[in-house]
Design a protein around this motif. Structure first.
Motif, PDB file in Angstrom:
ATOM      1  N   ILE A  46     -13.528  -3.702  -3.520  1.00 30.55           N
ATOM      2  CA  ILE A  46     -12.430  -4.649  -3.300  1.00 30.55           C
ATOM      3  C   ILE A  46     -12.791  -6.032  -3.814  1.00 30.55           C
ATOM      4  N   LYS A  51     -10.375  -3.501  -6.698  1.00 32.75           N
ATOM      5  CA  LYS A  51      -9.678  -2.281  -6.271  1.00 32.75           C
ATOM      6  C   LYS A  51      -8.917  -2.513  -4.975  1.00 32.75           C
ATOM      7  N   SER A  52      -7.915  -1.690  -4.740  1.00 37.40           N
ATOM      8  CA  SER A  52      -7.247  -1.708  -3.444  1.00 37.40           C
ATOM      9  C   SER A  52      -8.086  -0.933  -2.436  1.00 37.40           C
ATOM     10  N   SER A  54      -7.030   1.431  -0.494  1.00 41.31           N
ATOM     11  CA  SER A  54      -6.669   2.848  -0.625  1.00 41.31           C
ATOM     12  C   SER A  54      -7.421   3.523  -1.766  1.00 41.31           C
ATOM     13  N   ASP A  55      -7.456   2.876  -2.930  1.00 38.20           N
ATOM     14  CA  ASP A  55      -8.142   3.455  -4.078  1.00 38.20           C
ATOM     15  C   ASP A  55      -9.631   3.631  -3.799  1.00 38.20           C
ATOM     16  N   GLU A 117      -2.795   6.612  -0.599  1.00 37.88           N
ATOM     17  CA  GLU A 117      -2.321   5.235  -0.721  1.00 37.88           C
ATOM     18  C   GLU A 117      -1.202   4.896   0.259  1.00 37.88           C
ATOM     19  N   ASP A 124      -4.330  -2.396   2.577  1.00 35.21           N
ATOM     20  CA  ASP A 124      -4.376  -2.853   1.188  1.00 35.21           C
ATOM     21  C   ASP A 124      -4.027  -4.337   1.107  1.00 35.21           C
ATOM     22  N   GLU A 125      -2.961  -4.725   1.788  1.00 34.31           N
ATOM     23  CA  GLU A 125      -2.496  -6.116   1.739  1.00 34.31           C
ATOM     24  C   GLU A 125      -3.449  -7.050   2.479  1.00 34.31           C
ATOM     25  N   GLN A 128      -6.906  -7.418   0.685  1.00 38.35           N
ATOM     26  CA  GLN A 128      -6.753  -8.174  -0.561  1.00 38.35           C
ATOM     27  C   GLN A 128      -6.664  -9.666  -0.261  1.00 38.35           C
TER      28      GLN A 128
END
Length: 215
Positions: A46, A51-52, A54-55, A117, A124-125, A128
């Motif tokens: 991350i 990367k997210s 999830s990924d 995902e 994810d949000e 980030q």
């Protein structure tokens, strides 16, 4: 019954080192570490690679770095259990509920870990945003586990020691020791009376089932 080094850190001499420190008459102020390889990989993905969450969870699962139940890692339980072992080796009657745990993701139904995902949209949000916020401050994110003892834990005097234990996502300066721990790495630092200025560090990098030691 378990043998000496099968419980923490991929056969690193953690328990042996802890006992040697105590038996030599030293006193432990804190043990601080990055004790979850899977979460270390996710945060490197991350913060360094963009990367997210999830990924990274998907790729970490494919690499076989999670426990059989990935939520044991993602909720911080696996890292907390390592703190539990270290504390009890010091004679501290720590319980799992005594550890302040900040999970990266709470348990939920996930139908497929190789296509997840949709299961972690909020993470994810959130992660980030936290990674960008840390970067703006000249920092990065690391999942830090720590036991702090006051007064320092010393052989024969454990009953006098008060302690705090935590598993938390922390912002660490980019030039710091913990920021340099990237990818599939176990990292343990012992802060003691004798190692007051610079902690005693034990670290291992996992490379496709091979262990690279740096003590």
């Amino acid at each position: 019954m378990f043998m000496s080094e099968v419980t923490i850190g991929a056969s690193l001499p953690i328990r042996t080192t802890l006992n040697d420190i105590l038996c030599s008459g030293d006193a432990i102020h804190a043990i601080v570490g990055i004790m979850s390889v899977s979460i270390g990989v996710i945060l490197t993905d991350i913060c360094d690679d963009g990367k997210s969450f999830s990924d990274s969870v998907e790729s970490t699962f494919k690499r076989g770095l999670f426990e059989d139940d990935p939520f044991v890692d993602l909720e911080g339980t696996e890292a907390a259990e390592k703190l539990l072992i270290l504390a009890r080796e010091m004679g501290i009657p720590l319980q799992l509920e005594d550890i302040a745990i900040e999970p990266l993701a709470m348990r939920r139904s996930v139908t497929s870990w190789v296509n997840c995902e949709d299961a972690f949209v909020s993470e994810d949000e959130t992660l980030q945003k936290r990674a960008l916020s840390a970067k703006e401050k000249g920092c990065t994110l690391r999942y830090i586990q720590r036991i702090e003892c006051s007064p320092p834990a010393q052989l024969g005097h454990f009953s006098q020691t008060e302690y705090k234990a935590s598993v938390r996502l922390e912002e660490v300066p980019l030039g710091s020791m913990h920021a340099m721990v990237k990818g599939p790495v176990y990292h343990f630092s012992f802060h003691t009376e004798r190692y007051a200025q610079n902690p005693l560090i034990i670290q291992v990098v996992l490379h496709d089932c091979l262990l690279e030691f740096d003590c």
